[in-house]
Write a protein that holds these residues in place. Structure first.
Motif, short mmCIF file in Angstrom:
data_model
loop_
_atom_site.label_atom_id
_atom_site.label_comp_id
_atom_site.label_asym_id
_atom_site.label_seq_id
_atom_site.Cartn_x
_atom_site.Cartn_y
_atom_site.Cartn_z
N TYR A 1 -8.02 12.59 -0.06
CA TYR A 1 -9.23 12.94 0.66
C TYR A 1 -10.34 11.98 0.26
N TRP A 2 -11.21 11.71 1.21
CA TRP A 2 -12.40 10.92 0.89
C TRP A 2 -13.59 11.45 1.65
N VAL A 3 -14.70 11.54 0.94
CA VAL A 3 -15.96 11.95 1.53
C VAL A 3 -16.68 10.67 1.92
N LYS A 4 -16.98 10.53 3.20
CA LYS A 4 -17.61 9.30 3.68
C LYS A 4 -18.91 9.06 2.93
N GLY A 5 -19.02 7.88 2.33
CA GLY A 5 -20.22 7.49 1.61
C GLY A 5 -20.23 7.83 0.15
N GLU A 6 -19.18 8.48 -0.34
CA GLU A 6 -19.13 8.89 -1.74
C GLU A 6 -19.23 7.68 -2.68
N SER B 1 -19.76 4.25 -1.29
CA SER B 1 -20.60 3.21 -0.67
C SER B 1 -22.06 3.63 -0.53
N GLY B 2 -22.32 4.94 -0.52
CA GLY B 2 -23.66 5.42 -0.26
C GLY B 2 -23.97 5.57 1.22
N HIS B 3 -23.02 5.18 2.08
CA HIS B 3 -23.21 5.26 3.54
C HIS B 3 -22.70 6.61 4.03
N ARG B 4 -23.46 7.62 3.72
CA ARG B 4 -23.04 9.01 3.96
C ARG B 4 -23.10 9.40 5.43
N GLN B 5 -22.29 10.39 5.75
CA GLN B 5 -22.32 11.02 7.07
C GLN B 5 -22.67 12.48 6.88
N TRP B 6 -23.83 12.86 7.41
CA TRP B 6 -24.29 14.25 7.37
C TRP B 6 -23.89 14.89 8.69
N VAL B 7 -23.04 15.87 8.62
CA VAL B 7 -22.46 16.48 9.82
C VAL B 7 -23.46 17.39 10.51
N ARG B 8 -23.66 17.15 11.79
CA ARG B 8 -24.55 17.97 12.61
C ARG B 8 -23.77 18.97 13.45
N ASP B 9 -22.57 18.57 13.90
CA ASP B 9 -21.78 19.43 14.79
C ASP B 9 -20.35 18.92 14.78
N VAL B 10 -19.40 19.82 14.96
CA VAL B 10 -18.00 19.45 15.12
C VAL B 10 -17.48 20.18 16.35
N ARG B 11 -16.82 19.43 17.22
CA ARG B 11 -16.27 20.00 18.46
C ARG B 11 -14.79 19.68 18.56
N LEU B 12 -14.06 20.58 19.15
CA LEU B 12 -12.61 20.41 19.36
C LEU B 12 -12.36 20.14 20.82
N ASP B 13 -11.51 19.16 21.12
CA ASP B 13 -11.23 18.86 22.53
C ASP B 13 -10.36 19.94 23.16
N CYS B 14 -10.20 19.86 24.47
CA CYS B 14 -9.53 20.90 25.24
C CYS B 14 -8.06 21.10 24.86
N ASP B 15 -7.41 20.04 24.37
CA ASP B 15 -6.00 20.14 23.96
C ASP B 15 -5.82 20.53 22.50
N GLY B 16 -6.90 20.49 21.74
CA GLY B 16 -6.82 20.85 20.33
C GLY B 16 -6.28 19.75 19.44
N ASP B 17 -6.14 18.52 19.99
CA ASP B 17 -5.54 17.45 19.19
C ASP B 17 -6.52 16.37 18.77
N ALA B 18 -7.82 16.59 19.01
CA ALA B 18 -8.83 15.64 18.57
C ALA B 18 -10.14 16.38 18.31
N LEU B 19 -10.86 15.88 17.33
CA LEU B 19 -12.15 16.43 16.97
C LEU B 19 -13.24 15.41 17.28
N LEU B 20 -14.40 15.89 17.65
CA LEU B 20 -15.58 15.06 17.79
C LEU B 20 -16.52 15.50 16.68
N VAL B 21 -16.83 14.57 15.77
CA VAL B 21 -17.70 14.87 14.64
C VAL B 21 -19.03 14.16 14.88
N LEU B 22 -20.06 14.94 15.12
CA LEU B 22 -21.39 14.39 15.36
C LEU B 22 -22.14 14.35 14.04
#
Length: 124
Positions: free
Chosen positions: A69-74, A76-97
């Protein structure tokens, strides 16, 4: 030190039931800047990476090459602060905002999608 009960450390079963994982147990995660729509990167999540992302607000992925596992920016310092997570209609992909700090790409580019390819358009 006591262990965290399994029920508290597992992905919500209702969410887990919606996922269609590949044979390795992974789901593609398309990462997008929340306010501009810029596509930053694509990574992979399993149930645990998704649980960590949803419960910490920090984007956490499964590295297929390092098998960890890796936390983005852990590092490098280039962090990603998650605002929203959405699942596509088929359930096989996520959209991470996310709110991206600095470049998202390991090359130092803002987006991993910085190399345009020429498209030859056919006549309509």
């Amino acid at each position: 030190m006591s262990a965290v009960p399994a029920a508290e450390s597992a992905l919500d079963p209702a969410v887990a039931a919606l996922l269609r994982r590949d044979p390795a147990g992974l789901v593609a995660a398309v990462v997008q800047q929340h306010d501009t729509g810029e596509v930053l990167m694509v990574a992979w999540m399993d149930d645990e990476a998704l649980r960590r992302t949803l419960t910490t607000g920090r984007a956490t992925y499964w590295s297929r090459s390092r098998r960890e596992y890796w936390v983005k920016g852990e590092t490098s310092g280039h962090r990603q602060w998650v605002r929203d997570v959405r699942l596509d209609c088929d359930g096989d992909a996520l959209l991470v905002l996310v709110d991206q700090e600095g470049p998202a790409c390991h090359t130092g580019e803002r987006s991993c999608f910085h190399r345009p390819l020429e498209v030859t358009r056919a006549a309509r």
